[in-house]
Write a protein that holds these residues in place. Structure first.
Motif, PDB file in Angstrom:
ATOM      1  N   ALA A 206      -0.392  -8.574  11.846  1.00  0.00           N
ATOM      2  CA  ALA A 206       0.431  -7.398  12.143  1.00  0.00           C
ATOM      3  C   ALA A 206       1.492  -7.175  11.078  1.00  0.00           C
ATOM      4  O   ALA A 206       2.178  -6.156  11.100  1.00  0.00           O
ATOM      5  N   GLY A 207       1.624  -8.135  10.143  1.00  0.00           N
ATOM      6  CA  GLY A 207       2.505  -7.879   9.010  1.00  0.00           C
ATOM      7  C   GLY A 207       3.609  -8.878   8.787  1.00  0.00           C
ATOM      8  O   GLY A 207       4.408  -8.712   7.873  1.00  0.00           O
ATOM      9  N   VAL A 293      -6.495  -9.269   7.005  1.00  0.00           N
ATOM     10  CA  VAL A 293      -5.699  -8.186   6.433  1.00  0.00           C
ATOM     11  C   VAL A 293      -5.648  -8.264   4.906  1.00  0.00           C
ATOM     12  O   VAL A 293      -5.341  -7.274   4.244  1.00  0.00           O
ATOM     13  N   ALA A 297     -11.189  -3.142   1.075  1.00  0.00           N
ATOM     14  CA  ALA A 297     -12.367  -2.283   1.170  1.00  0.00           C
ATOM     15  C   ALA A 297     -12.890  -1.974  -0.225  1.00  0.00           C
ATOM     16  O   ALA A 297     -14.066  -1.659  -0.403  1.00  0.00           O
ATOM     17  N   GLU A 329     -15.609  -7.285   6.071  1.00  0.00           N
ATOM     18  CA  GLU A 329     -14.815  -7.036   7.277  1.00  0.00           C
ATOM     19  C   GLU A 329     -13.733  -5.979   7.113  1.00  0.00           C
ATOM     20  O   GLU A 329     -13.130  -5.577   8.101  1.00  0.00           O
ATOM     21  N   ALA A 330     -13.453  -5.561   5.866  1.00  0.00           N
ATOM     22  CA  ALA A 330     -12.526  -4.427   5.724  1.00  0.00           C
ATOM     23  C   ALA A 330     -13.249  -3.111   5.984  1.00  0.00           C
ATOM     24  O   ALA A 330     -12.623  -2.057   6.024  1.00  0.00           O
TER      25      ALA A 330
END
Lengths: 525, 137
Positions: A206-207, A293, A297, A329-330
């Motif tokens: 989440a960052g 994360v 991509a 997975e991206a």
């Protein structure tokens, strides 16, 4: 010739080098076992789930054939949120990002032809975790495997849902009661089961920073200890089965310092603050997943390198089990070929690199020891803050930090700071803000889950509802409601009865919402 | 590009059950820093709640974040719901959307798709382009 006992040149290796406390000795900074991977490799546990239970069962069996040593279940969004596939919210989400499970019959299909007495199973589920555990127990026992023999892990970490992943259903306090019900149930009836996997993974995704991940996660762990003790359980009865789940991100040495600091902090707090005396209560065992994360991509093959380095950090940090992300997975859920490459990455680390030969091979490095100390020091500042706002209770501090939006604000601030640094070019992300030659159209071999899955699952759910004894369902749901209203009762027996009667996840959750209420977050940017 | 003198108003929402809100929160801050007015609806929004917000807030753009692979089902639905309500407001989708789905989303009337790692300049210029004005006088 055992490759873990000597180098490629034939130089013999000791199991550990440097100074004590050694691996296996308090405070376990250097690892929880003396021999670490010499005596037992980490569990290669690949997270999988998509489509119907039958679809995912096929992937599970493929992973076991390929050398996976444990299973890990990804449920779809409706299941994670405790909604049936025919709920209005479920439209377009059934089986898309995980496997759809509505009733115990889906759970039976999910594990068909897999020996539940011989495999360990992890289930990533939180809000309705107790219900899914009840289903697993029922399926195993119908297949002749007693609950006491079942090995595995239920994520069941609701606190980080409010902080980060946002898959909550009920308000925090009744949700924590469900967590402690599961802890008590497994402590007495399922001795090989880990009732909670206290998870930093989602906080990081989440960052958050590494320090926030570590501090918030361990604080949540302390909170569950306090909640279970308050519910009357002696700490050494349940603490040995608490497990942890961390992210392994791209900053190699910071991650290793984080894992080492986690063990030291947990051991000290459990011994000194919570009075644990059983050595097993002090040993922090953890699962690691590489950082989803961090995957790009752009030029997705590059992710294979990221995953390998992150997995290596987890191994050098002493993980007990590992999931390696697939390079696609991206873009989508992992394809079978990409998932196999990710598993092979672990096998290369385990069997070719020689890093398994020596426990805590980085221990004694001035930099790694400094990093470990520094991460620990910063985490302690967070514990002091939570202790203060909780009036001397970490559990109350965590509740307060959730209610006030403190955790969410801290995480969002870190996420935005990182994004600004990437946008300003202060941090390089290969293929994103540098080295972009070769970026092109992607995604021809992606896993696709279509509308037909949703249609199949809806037909199946209709058949389950039509084929069950509706009086028995109503009676069982009535018992769940009555027992939910009495916080001194453990809900697990009534949940098992409801599941056996073919009550669905959504039906049980609605009954519990009637008693516990529904949590709605205040949107904070 | 024409100026209206008013800042661009953007409604941002997560549609459906998916709780991955990191990206949307970052986008919210990016757009605010670029001078836009952001109405952040947050998690678990429905077509109806988004429609209400667009109407009440007089939004220029709707931004939907999706990481649950439901974009082909839910994306076209929000576009047609806006059209049915007589609201001529462009929809931008952000999140995990494979390239092979772009044509179908475009055909369904989705104004733009922003993928993972889209830099701030691209996010801001895309929203300005679809809004039809740049917020200047």
């Amino acid at each position: 010739m055992d490759g873990s006992r000597s180098t490629l040149s034939g130089i013999p290796l000791e199991p550990v080098y440097g100074e004590g406390p050694f691996p296996g000795e308090y405070p376990y900074t250097r690892g929880v076992h003396a021999d670490m991977y010499r005596s037992r490799l980490w569990t290669m546990r690949m997270f999988a789930g998509f489509g119907t239970a039958t679809d995912t069962n096929g992937r599970f069996r493929e992973l076991l054939r390929s050398g996976s040593t444990g299973l890990s279940t990804a449920f779809d969004m409706p299941t994670l949120m405790g909604r049936d596939s025919d709920h209005p919210w479920s439209l377009g989400e059934v089986g898309r990002a995980g496997v759809a499970v509505d009733s115990v019959e889906d759970m039976a299909d999910l594990f068909a032809e897999i020996d539940l007495g011989g495999v360990s199973t992890s289930m990533t589920i939180n809000g309705p975790a107790a219900i899914l555990l009840a289903m697993y127990v029922v399926v195993a026992e119908q297949g002749g495997v007693e609950r006491g023999r079942l090995a595995g892990t239920l994520q069941n970490d609701i606190l980080k849902e409010y902080q980060a992943q946002k898959e909550y259903i009920f308000p925090p306090r009744p949700s924590v009661r469900l967590v402690t019900d599961v802890i008590r149930f497994t402590a007495t009836e399922m001795p090989r089961w880990n009732p909670v996997s206290v998870s930093g993974y989602h906080i990081r995704e989440a960052g958050s920073t590494a320090v926030q991940e570590l501090a918030f996660t361990l604080a949540n762990g302390f909170a569950y200890v306090e909640a279970a003790v308050a519910a009357g359980l002696p700490v050494d009865i349940f603490a040995p089965r608490l497990s942890f789940f961390f992210n392994s991100h791209v900053d190699f040495f910071e991650e290793i310092g984080k894992f080492r600091a986690a063990r030291r902090i947990w051991a000290r707090w459990l011994r000194d603050r919570y009075g644990a005396t059983d050595e097993r209560s002090l040993k922090l065992r953890f699962h690691t997943q590489t950082a989803g994360v961090s995957l790009t991509a752009q030029q997705p093959e590059t992710n294979i390198a990221r995953v390998a380095l992150q997995a290596l950090a987890g191994v050098l940090g002493g993980t007990q089990s590992l999931h390696t992300d697939s390079h696609d997975e991206a873009l989508a859920l992992p394809s079978e070929a990409a998932a196999r490459t990710a598993l092979r990455t672990q096998q290369v680390i385990a069997h070719e690199t020689g890093v398994t030969g020596v426990a805590d091979p980085l221990g004694g490095s001035a930099y790694v020891e400094w990093m470990t100390d520094e991460v620990e020091r910063r985490a302690e500042e967070v514990f002091a803050h939570l202790d203060e706002i909780g009036g001397g209770s970490i559990l109350e501090g965590v509740y307060e930090g959730i209610q006030s939006g403190w955790f969410m604000g801290e995480i969002a601030e870190s996420a935005y700071r990182f994004e600004r640094e990437v946008n300003a070019g202060d941090r390089i992300v290969v293929g994103v803000n540098a080295f972009t030659e070769g970026n092109g159209s992607t995604g021809t071999d992606l896993l696709r889950v279509g509308q037909e899955t949703e249609d199949d699952q809806l037909a199946r759910l209709t058949a389950v509802r039509a084929g069950r004894d509706s009086d028995a369902v109503a009676t069982a749901l009535g018992r769940v409601a009555a027992e939910a209203a009495d916080p001194d009762l453990n809900l697990m027996p009534s949940l098992i009865e409801a599941v056996e009667a073919r009550a669905t996840v959504g039906e049980i959750v609605e009954v519990l919402e009637g008693v516990f209420g529904t949590y709605v977050e205040t949107a904070v940017v | 590009m024409v100026g209206t003198g008013l800042p661009i108003r953007v409604v941002l929402a997560k549609l459906g059950l998916d709780g991955h809100d990191r990206g949307l929160k970052v986008v919210a801050r990016m757009l605010r820093d670029a001078g836009m007015e952001v109405v952040y609806l947050g998690l678990r929004q429905t077509t109806g709640s988004i429609l209400n917000a667009v109407e009440q807030e007089d939004a220029d753009v709707v931004g939907i974040s999706m990481h649950n692979a439901g974009h082909l089902t839910l994306g076209p639905r929000i576009v047609s719901a806006l059209a049915d309500a007589g609201l001529d407001v462009p929809v931008v989708i952000g999140g995990i959307v494979p390239d092979v789905d772009l044509a179908e989303l475009e055909a369904a009337g989705v104004a733009a798709v922003l993928g993972p790692g889209a830099p701030v300049d691209e996010v801001v210029s895309t929203v300005r382009a679809v809004a039809g004005h740049d917020g200047s006088d």
